[in-house]
Design an enzyme around this catalytic site. Structure first.
Site, PDB file in Angstrom:
ATOM      1  CB  CYS A  73      -1.055  -0.027   1.124  1.00 30.34           C
ATOM      2  SG  CYS A  73      -0.076  -0.065   2.752  1.00 30.34           S
ATOM      3  CB  CYS A  74       1.299   4.039   1.035  1.00 30.34           C
ATOM      4  SG  CYS A  74       1.786   5.761   1.438  1.00 30.34           S
ATOM      5  CB  ILE A  75       5.273   5.050  -1.344  1.00 30.95           C
ATOM      6  CG1 ILE A  75       6.363   5.382  -2.593  1.00 30.95           C
ATOM      7  CG2 ILE A  75       6.106   4.532  -0.224  1.00 30.95           C
ATOM      8  CD1 ILE A  75       5.937   5.976  -3.640  1.00 30.95           C
ATOM      9  N   PRO A  86       3.875   0.083  -3.694  1.00 31.80           N
ATOM     10  CG  PRO A  86       1.657   0.095  -4.231  1.00 31.80           C
ATOM     11  CD  PRO A  86       2.776   0.663  -3.172  1.00 31.80           C
ATOM     12  CB  SER A  88      -4.774  -0.332  -0.605  1.00 26.07           C
ATOM     13  OG  SER A  88      -5.779   0.635   0.068  1.00 26.07           O
TER      14      SER A  88
END
Ligand code: NAG
Ligand code: NAG
Ligand code: NAG
Ligand code: NAG
Length: 269
Positions: free
Chosen positions: A168-170, A172, A239
């Protein structure tokens, strides 16, 4: 590059409610008792390590889903120590990613070098700048980033074994760098007046050779439908979380949807 909020296009991305609902799905609170899930941390604190609320949300949802969790972090020094009150690096201070991450793990943490995909059913990476500063060099090198060798090995091993990976967030960007052609989301692709301050990350995802899929943290507070992107082929679930300037409980629930989909993929095996 990443630390400075880039001034990008402020144009609004057309996104109708019907389109939004078309790509969404309603998430039940699936559980997968006994699923063995590894969680990989990158320090403790949003600006130099793991985003604490994201890690906590992941752990709460895994606990609710009946998973057995083991936490890992690399035994390396942090790129920065940031004074979170000032938002500035502390000169001449150095901290270890594993010892800092142990704060979140309440002491029960293992060196990432010992993470063996054979011992787990899935792996999840919370966000925070640690993923871009310590697990990879994305904060400095963007699309030319390198990924920590153990992080790369772990992602490839879970992928090869057909075991789901949640990010999630950065985070990925790690999958985008390591798994060719993977589909991920980091939210929206334009800043929309500050709602998506790190929107330029989506372009970097594409430049890394991955496919970026636009998603919200949540579609409608009335329907409480939380968006995730599930790359079914690669079993990668993402996400946006704190890529969006939104309310904490929406980030918490969006992460819940990500954890639920990881557990669903584990259950299908
Ligand atoms: C640490 O976590 C592992 C994996 O969940 C668990 O088996 C072990 O009992 C925990 N140890 C302590 C001291 O809590
Ligand atoms: C981390 O690395 C240091 C230096 O290499 C070593 O002394 C220490 O035992 C390691 N910690 C763990 C938990 O493996
Ligand atoms: C990983 O665990 C499996 C099963 O326990 C074992 O066969 C394998 O040798 C381990 N790999 C490494 C690199 O330790
Ligand atoms: C101190 C420091 O910069 N540590 C590392 C953080 O992680 C990146 C990516 O693996 C390394 O390049 C850094 O050396």
């Amino acid at each position: 590059m990443f630390a400075a909020r880039s001034v990008a296009s402020k144009s609004y991305l057309p996104f109708t409610r019907a389109q939004a609902l078309g790509v969404g799905s309603l998430h039940g609170s699936a559980s997968c008792p006994g699923a063995k899930v590894a969680v990989v941390l990158s320090g403790c604190g949003v600006y130099d390590g793991t985003e604490i609320h994201e890690a906590s949300a992941i752990l709460v949802h895994l606990s609710r889903g009946g998973a057995e969790v083991q936490m890992y972090a690399p035994n390396i020094s942090q790129m920065h120590v940031i004074d979170h009150g000032k938002g500035q690096p502390v000169e001449k201070e150095s901290r270890n990613v594993l010892s800092e991450s142990a704060r979140i793990a309440r002491g029960n943490i293992t060196d990432l070098a010992q993470l063996n995909a054979s011992n787990h059913d899935g792996v999840i990476f919370p966000g925070g700048f640690g993923a871009a500063k310590n697990l990879s060099t994305f904060a400095v090198d963007g699309k030319d980033c390198k990924v920590n060798a153990d992080v790369e090995r772990v992602l490839k091993d879970f992928h090869k074994a057909g075991k789901p990976i949640g990010l999630c967030c950065i985070s990925p960007v790690l999958a985008a760098r390591v798994l060719p052609g993977v589909e991920v989301t980091v939210g929206h692709e334009t800043e929309e007046g500050g709602r998506w301050p790190y929107a330029s990350t989506a372009q970097a995802i594409t430049a890394l050779g991955a496919t970026h899929c636009v998603k919200d943290v949540t579609i409608s507070s009335l329907r409480l439908s939380h968006e995730v992107h599930v790359d079914q082929k690669n079993k990668v679930v993402t996400s946006p979380a704190f890529m969006c300037e939104t309310k904490l409980h929406l980030v918490f629930d969006g992460i819940g949807a990500m954890v639920t989909d990881v557990l669903k993929l584990i259950g299908k095996k």
